[in-house]
Scaffold this active site. Sequence first.
Site, PDB file in Angstrom:
ATOM      1  N   TYR A   1       0.803  -1.220   0.000  1.00 26.98           N
ATOM      2  CA  TYR A   1       0.000   0.000   0.000  1.00 26.98           C
ATOM      3  C   TYR A   1       0.840   1.276   0.000  1.00 26.98           C
ATOM      4  CZ  TYR A   1      -4.140  -2.882   1.073  1.00 26.98           C
ATOM      5  OH  TYR A   1      -5.162  -3.802   1.053  1.00 26.98           O
TER       6      TYR A   1
ATOM      7  N   LYS B   1       4.009 -14.318   5.411  1.00 28.57           N
ATOM      8  CA  LYS B   1       4.097 -15.385   4.407  1.00 28.57           C
ATOM      9  C   LYS B   1       5.580 -15.523   4.031  1.00 28.57           C
ATOM     10  CE  LYS B   1       2.022 -18.282   1.546  1.00 28.57           C
ATOM     11  NZ  LYS B   1       1.385 -19.504   2.014  1.00 28.57           N
TER      12      LYS B   1
ATOM     13  N   ASP C   1      -2.365 -17.471   4.958  1.00 24.53           N
ATOM     14  CA  ASP C   1      -3.458 -18.328   4.473  1.00 24.53           C
ATOM     15  C   ASP C   1      -3.978 -19.217   5.600  1.00 24.53           C
ATOM     16  OD1 ASP C   1      -0.909 -19.370   4.349  1.00 24.53           O
ATOM     17  OD2 ASP C   1      -1.232 -20.560   2.540  1.00 24.53           O
TER      18      ASP C   1
ATOM     19  N   ASP D   1      -5.236  -5.669   6.615  1.00 24.34           N
ATOM     20  CA  ASP D   1      -6.444  -5.094   6.022  1.00 24.34           C
ATOM     21  C   ASP D   1      -7.480  -6.197   5.806  1.00 24.34           C
ATOM     22  OD1 ASP D   1      -8.111  -3.289   4.846  1.00 24.34           O
ATOM     23  OD2 ASP D   1      -7.077  -3.237   2.915  1.00 24.34           O
TER      24      ASP D   1
ATOM     25  N   ASP E   1     -11.006  -7.328   8.456  1.00 25.35           N
ATOM     26  CA  ASP E   1     -12.397  -7.378   7.985  1.00 25.35           C
ATOM     27  C   ASP E   1     -12.989  -8.760   8.262  1.00 25.35           C
ATOM     28  OD1 ASP E   1     -12.140  -4.804   7.024  1.00 25.35           O
ATOM     29  OD2 ASP E   1     -13.128  -5.229   5.119  1.00 25.35           O
TER      30      ASP E   1
END
Length: 345
Positions: free
Chosen positions: A131, A177, A209, A233, A237
């Site tokens: 980002y 990751k 994951d 992010d 959610d």
Amino acid sequence: MNNVSLCMEYRIALLPGDGIGPEIVANSKKILSKLVENYALNLQITEVEAGDSALAKYGDPLPKQTLDIINKSHIILKGPVGESAMDVVVKLRQMYDMYANIRPAKSLPNVPNKYGNVDILIVRENTEDLYKGFEFMLSDDTSIGIKVITKKASERIVKVALKYALERNKKITCVHKANVMRITDGLFSRVCKEILKGSEVKFEEMYVDAAAANLVRDPSRFDVIVTTNVYGDILSDEAAQIAGSLGLAPSANIGDSKALFEPVHGAAFDIAGKNIANPTAFLLSVSMMLDYIYSLSKEIKYKHASNALQNAIYEVYKEGKTLTPDIGGSAKLTDFIDAIYSKIA
Ligand code: ATP
């Protein structure tokens, strides 16, 4: 030492925002005033314009007079902003280097959820990763995005997570990751180990994951999750939805000199002006703000006020009589506010 901790009076810039923002903020002020009165809180609140309405009026979603007040404030308390959200919140995050995005996911009584009692805190790095905005076209049909992970940003976010974990159940899951992104996530993973090994918290690493799957499989295994910007992010959610609804989730953006508190939900223009918006996420953001002031000042009255607000919200949900339509009730926004008010009073 953080400059905020030296102050006796906390200056708050209040941005009502757009859509359902103004009605949520206007009604919540009644609760805030009651807390100020009951707990002798030293808050100086100045309301300022920002967002779509400011853009229409002044040609700028963050006009100069608003920024002047924000500059002089310790804290920004913000309602949801409409189309110009990115020009408001992203700009403020960058201007004041508010690097820690704190996103609690906590279930409430009478809010249907399939996952039992959820109580997770996601601590998300807020300034770098993909980002950062370093994207370009290499050729007509190849685009490149650059992932930035620095030791400095990783260290400071892991330290924030450690602080929260010590106040909670002393467990941190560091999500990355690093088996694929060996250099960037590898650095984040190394920093997690360096800072957390030997600390008082139980520490585990988990690939992103697996974390996404485990959140659904068994959310109770998590206490604090610390992670980089993009994974945070997405996972925050997911966690908020698992706890019941994204619409009930509060959040904080914290830097060394300024902090911003806001509901996660958007301006919801479809229900604006109908007196049916749910102010829970905003009120929980107020509670986070009071906790933050307590963490800086160590003045216990802020903690008491935060607890009183949280307990009042919890009690109103537990009774289940005055809930808003988004969670299956039929109460108006003003009825819900009155119910919270009476619990605090
Ligand atoms: P954005 O595009 O910024 O995400 P949005 O206006 O689409 O904003 P969301 O937060 O995505 O809003 O919410 C989607 C829908 O959920 C809204 O249109 C509204 O119907 C409902 N909703 C969101 N927040 C609330 C709330 N606080 N109270 C009641 N309903 C809400």
